[in-house]
Design a protein around this motif. Structure first.
Motif, PDB file in Angstrom:
ATOM      1  N   SER A 120      69.509  73.789 118.779  1.00 26.78           N
ATOM      2  CA  SER A 120      69.242  73.273 117.441  1.00 26.78           C
ATOM      3  C   SER A 120      70.540  73.251 116.651  1.00 26.78           C
ATOM      4  N   ALA A 178      63.708  77.097 119.943  1.00 26.53           N
ATOM      5  CA  ALA A 178      64.783  76.312 119.327  1.00 26.53           C
ATOM      6  C   ALA A 178      65.898  77.299 119.017  1.00 26.53           C
ATOM      7  N   SER A 198      62.011  79.896 116.503  1.00 23.53           N
ATOM      8  CA  SER A 198      63.396  79.675 116.068  1.00 23.53           C
ATOM      9  C   SER A 198      64.218  80.938 116.273  1.00 23.53           C
ATOM     10  N   ASN A 209      65.710  74.495 123.391  1.00 21.69           N
ATOM     11  CA  ASN A 209      66.245  73.321 122.712  1.00 21.69           C
ATOM     12  C   ASN A 209      67.355  73.770 121.773  1.00 21.69           C
ATOM     13  N   SER A 258      70.310  67.895 113.736  1.00 24.81           N
ATOM     14  CA  SER A 258      68.897  67.571 114.003  1.00 24.81           C
ATOM     15  C   SER A 258      67.994  68.786 113.891  1.00 24.81           C
ATOM     16  N   LYS A 259      68.428  69.797 113.159  1.00 22.51           N
ATOM     17  CA  LYS A 259      67.775  71.100 113.209  1.00 22.51           C
ATOM     18  C   LYS A 259      66.295  71.053 112.877  1.00 22.51           C
ATOM     19  N   VAL A 308      64.157  69.113 115.554  1.00 23.34           N
ATOM     20  CA  VAL A 308      64.092  69.795 116.846  1.00 23.34           C
ATOM     21  C   VAL A 308      63.270  71.072 116.748  1.00 23.34           C
ATOM     22  N   GLU A 309      63.409  71.801 115.671  1.00 26.92           N
ATOM     23  CA  GLU A 309      62.628  73.031 115.525  1.00 26.92           C
ATOM     24  C   GLU A 309      61.137  72.724 115.449  1.00 26.92           C
ATOM     25  N   THR A 345      59.859  71.734 118.829  1.00 26.50           N
ATOM     26  CA  THR A 345      59.758  72.902 119.702  1.00 26.50           C
ATOM     27  C   THR A 345      58.500  73.707 119.400  1.00 26.50           C
ATOM     28  N   SER A 395      69.632  78.186 117.746  1.00 32.21           N
ATOM     29  CA  SER A 395      70.839  77.825 117.012  1.00 32.21           C
ATOM     30  C   SER A 395      71.989  78.655 117.570  1.00 32.21           C
TER      31      SER A 395
END
Length: 250
Positions: free
Chosen positions: A148, A176, A237, A146, A152-153, A156-157, A160, A178
């Motif tokens: 991130s 997730a 993450s 996903n 929407s961080k 979404v994290e 996830t 980035s």
């Protein structure tokens, strides 16, 4: 060519432009078969596949479709199309997203805020569920990525993390990711914002002046390594590191 990725099947949402289109081109160059979808049908994938890579067996096919990620039924139909073409999905990348309105919450249009959340969070939820259902239906692992973003961080994290916990017994691994700063239409819109609405706008403008961006290929190589490279991080993450040769500041 990433040998472990050759012959795998990946789905990328939001694949009509920006990071999604760049990921599609990079994945295809590594021999990954693709299911590509977006609100507007993605263009044919153009790759820079070398003769050496072709000799090593890299080839790719792509199925392209118009799909609204907020429509779970449409996503299920798309999954069925991809399975009809390729038989399975090994990697799913939720990249579709909107920048949404920029400014203090008190002054934003509620309908625009709701639409942004619907695409950036609910859309990720629907697509993650559709992929998880596929992985549960077959043998073998699956990898969910996903993307991130700042839009929407946190949501979404956390989503996830929930998927990772729920689906681990069924062989699905979820991250997730980035991607860092990638020069997309969203970045251009952020740079064009009024400082009164977006106090950090000068920081984003410096990225453009210094060309301090991660390329889609750089991000794609890290996603493929995450999915098929063998070593898995112990955290959900994951941040793609800054690309060498770029001048990231601030």
């Amino acid at each position: 060519m990433t040998r472990e990725a050759n012959g795998r099947v990946a789905v990328i949402t939001g694949a009509s432009r920006g990071l999604g289109a760049g990921l599609a081109a990079h994945f295809a160059a590594q021999g990954v078969h693709l299911g590509l979808c977006a609100r507007h049908q993605p263009a044919a994938v153009r790759t820079k596949l070398t003769a050496h890579d072709a000799d090593r067996g890299a080839s790719t096919e792509a199925l392209r479709a118009t799909v609204d990620v907020t429509d779970r039924g449409a996503l299920d139909d798309f999954v069925a199309e991809v399975l009809g073409r390729f038989g399975r999905i090994d990697l799913w990348v939720n990249n579709a997203g909107l920048l949404g309105p920029i400014g203090p919450l008190a002054g934003l249009d509620p309908a625009e805020v709701a639409r942004t959340i619907e695409v950036n969070v609910v859309g990720v939820l629907h697509a993650s569920a559709a992929f998880a259902a596929h992985v549960r239906s077959r043998r073998g692992p699956g990898v969910l990525v996903n993307i991130s973003s700042g839009a929407s961080k946190a949501a979404v994290e956390q989503l996830t993390r929930v998927v990772a916990l729920e689906e681990a017994p069924h062989g699905l691994v979820a991250y997730a990711v980035s991607p860092g700063i990638v020069d997309t239409d969203m970045q251009a819109a952020a740079r064009a914002a009024d400082e009164a609405d977006f106090p950090q706008v000068e920081r984003f403008r410096r990225f453009a002046v210094e060309h301090a961006f991660n390329s889609p290929a750089w991000v794609g190589s890290h996603i493929l390594a995450l999915a098929f490279g063998g070593e898995r991080p112990q955290t959900v993450s994951v941040r793609v590191p800054d690309q060498p040769g770029t001048a990231h500041t601030g």
